[in-house]
Design a protein around this motif. Sequence first.
Motif, PDB file in Angstrom:
ATOM      1  N   ILE A  93       0.773  -1.002  -0.229  1.00 29.83           N
ATOM      2  CA  ILE A  93      -0.163  -0.412   0.165  1.00 29.83           C
ATOM      3  C   ILE A  93       1.016   0.998  -0.010  1.00 29.83           C
ATOM      4  O   ILE A  93       0.629   1.874  -0.569  1.00 29.83           O
ATOM      5  CB  ILE A  93      -1.040  -0.018   1.634  1.00 29.83           C
ATOM      6  N   HIS A  94       2.310   1.293   0.469  1.00 31.48           N
ATOM      7  CA  HIS A  94       2.998   2.102   0.677  1.00 31.48           C
ATOM      8  C   HIS A  94       3.704   2.964  -0.650  1.00 31.48           C
ATOM      9  O   HIS A  94       3.693   3.644  -1.272  1.00 31.48           O
ATOM     10  CB  HIS A  94       3.700   2.589   1.493  1.00 31.48           C
ATOM     11  N   ARG A  95       3.876   2.188  -1.065  1.00 25.68           N
ATOM     12  CA  ARG A  95       4.329   1.729  -2.736  1.00 25.68           C
ATOM     13  C   ARG A  95       3.538   2.048  -3.427  1.00 25.68           C
ATOM     14  O   ARG A  95       3.466   3.137  -4.619  1.00 25.68           O
ATOM     15  CB  ARG A  95       5.438   0.691  -2.979  1.00 25.68           C
ATOM     16  N   THR A  96       2.566   2.020  -2.932  1.00 24.72           N
ATOM     17  CA  THR A  96       1.182   2.184  -3.960  1.00 24.72           C
ATOM     18  C   THR A  96       1.074   3.880  -3.941  1.00 24.72           C
ATOM     19  O   THR A  96       1.111   5.476  -5.062  1.00 24.72           O
ATOM     20  CB  THR A  96      -0.747   1.561  -4.574  1.00 24.72           C
ATOM     21  N   LEU A  97       0.809   4.652  -2.672  1.00 28.02           N
ATOM     22  CA  LEU A  97       0.772   5.809  -2.226  1.00 28.02           C
ATOM     23  C   LEU A  97       2.165   6.695  -2.573  1.00 28.02           C
ATOM     24  O   LEU A  97       1.792   7.720  -2.634  1.00 28.02           O
ATOM     25  CB  LEU A  97       0.380   5.779  -1.190  1.00 28.02           C
ATOM     26  N   GLY A  98       2.797   6.141  -2.831  1.00 27.15           N
ATOM     27  CA  GLY A  98       4.682   6.734  -3.005  1.00 27.15           C
ATOM     28  C   GLY A  98       4.220   7.352  -1.615  1.00 27.15           C
ATOM     29  O   GLY A  98       5.155   8.433  -1.767  1.00 27.15           O
ATOM     30  N   VAL A  99       4.486   6.697   0.309  1.00 35.18           N
ATOM     31  CA  VAL A  99       4.860   7.402   0.991  1.00 35.18           C
ATOM     32  C   VAL A  99       5.744   6.289   1.487  1.00 35.18           C
ATOM     33  O   VAL A  99       5.820   5.783   2.430  1.00 35.18           O
ATOM     34  CB  VAL A  99       4.033   7.790   1.964  1.00 35.18           C
ATOM     35  N   ASP A 100       6.985   5.430   0.782  1.00 35.97           N
ATOM     36  CA  ASP A 100       7.346   4.300   1.194  1.00 35.97           C
ATOM     37  C   ASP A 100       8.840   4.722   1.266  1.00 35.97           C
ATOM     38  O   ASP A 100       9.649   4.382   1.540  1.00 35.97           O
ATOM     39  CB  ASP A 100       7.226   3.077   0.025  1.00 35.97           C
ATOM     40  N   GLU A 101       9.203   5.738   0.881  1.00 30.37           N
ATOM     41  CA  GLU A 101      10.644   6.192   1.320  1.00 30.37           C
ATOM     42  C   GLU A 101      10.866   6.523   2.963  1.00 30.37           C
ATOM     43  O   GLU A 101      10.182   6.962   3.848  1.00 30.37           O
ATOM     44  CB  GLU A 101      10.783   8.218   1.099  1.00 30.37           C
ATOM     45  N   PRO A 102      12.383   5.850   3.135  1.00 30.45           N
ATOM     46  CA  PRO A 102      12.135   5.656   4.684  1.00 30.45           C
ATOM     47  C   PRO A 102      11.836   7.395   5.545  1.00 30.45           C
ATOM     48  O   PRO A 102      11.477   6.341   6.742  1.00 30.45           O
ATOM     49  CB  PRO A 102      13.286   4.943   4.532  1.00 30.45           C
ATOM     50  N   GLU A 103      12.334   8.178   4.652  1.00 33.90           N
ATOM     51  CA  GLU A 103      12.176   9.042   5.856  1.00 33.90           C
ATOM     52  C   GLU A 103      10.611   9.335   6.475  1.00 33.90           C
ATOM     53  O   GLU A 103      10.044   9.871   7.373  1.00 33.90           O
ATOM     54  CB  GLU A 103      12.816  10.819   5.665  1.00 33.90           C
ATOM     55  N   LEU A 104       9.862   9.748   5.321  1.00 30.72           N
ATOM     56  CA  LEU A 104       8.311   9.283   5.251  1.00 30.72           C
ATOM     57  C   LEU A 104       7.970   7.961   6.356  1.00 30.72           C
ATOM     58  O   LEU A 104       6.866   8.610   7.380  1.00 30.72           O
ATOM     59  CB  LEU A 104       7.262   9.208   3.928  1.00 30.72           C
TER      60      LEU A 104
END
Length: 295
Positions: A93-104
Amino acid sequence: MRDADPGLFGPASVTWQLHGDPMMWVAGVRALYLQALHPRAVRGVFRNSTVFDEKRGRRDAWGRLMRTAGFVGTITYGTTEAAEKAGARVRRIHRTLGVDEPELLLWVHCAEADSYLSVLRRSGFVLTDAQADRYIDEHRTSARLVGLDPAGVPSNTAELAAYFEKVRPELAAGPEAHEVDAFLRRPPVPAPLVPAREVLWRRVAALAYAALPPYAHELYGRPVSAPAAVTRQLALAGTLLRCIPARVRWQLPPKHILRAMARLGPESRPAPYKLRRQAAILDGAGSTRAHRRSE
């Protein structure tokens, strides 16, 4: 029962006892308020999800709250296999939402850990400082599940506080954060549930907002009572909710705790007194099962 899988944490962990408390609902809403103050993180959710879309997502946002609660319950009380599968779903889900950066991911993780620990302690759940540190350390297991390297995640309350000091200049209450605020204060519900929302939910949301750190109130622009008064409100809410028998609370779906007790035996039931009784063991030398798994 002796050979049953205790999962990633197990009944001896601080996490097992803490997450069974009814104030976790208030803590979870506080986490959402805090997470929304990271502009890049909340922008990614709005850009790539229907959660807050006026036509489709406003009702799904309620489902998202339930899915988050389900994830926490699964990784805490589920089997190892169930927890690992839940983590894999979240990573997708995080990859889909584009929020899979370690910082986020780190921001989301720390906002959750801080909210769970802060709300429960202020509401009267007794933990020693060493147990609070152990809880943050154990929580690195959930960090691994969502795609973080546990070595780069705060392992105690001092490191967690230092992280928030470091990230505070990046925080802001932009349009998306205020949209989250509006949703949490008045989430869409079926017509028959509107009275319950007005009587019960708005109190939960108000208390969760009040439990935020002062800098968050400044960013949102909605003042609250002094911290001491908020702590008294949290303590009162905690006292009232804990008067509801645990067996009654645990009957609510998806019944993670009851399933764990059926798997491991009745002695595995989460209860605050176990932490007080086992403080000498939990605060002694050595590492917990969750810590060993996170390395």
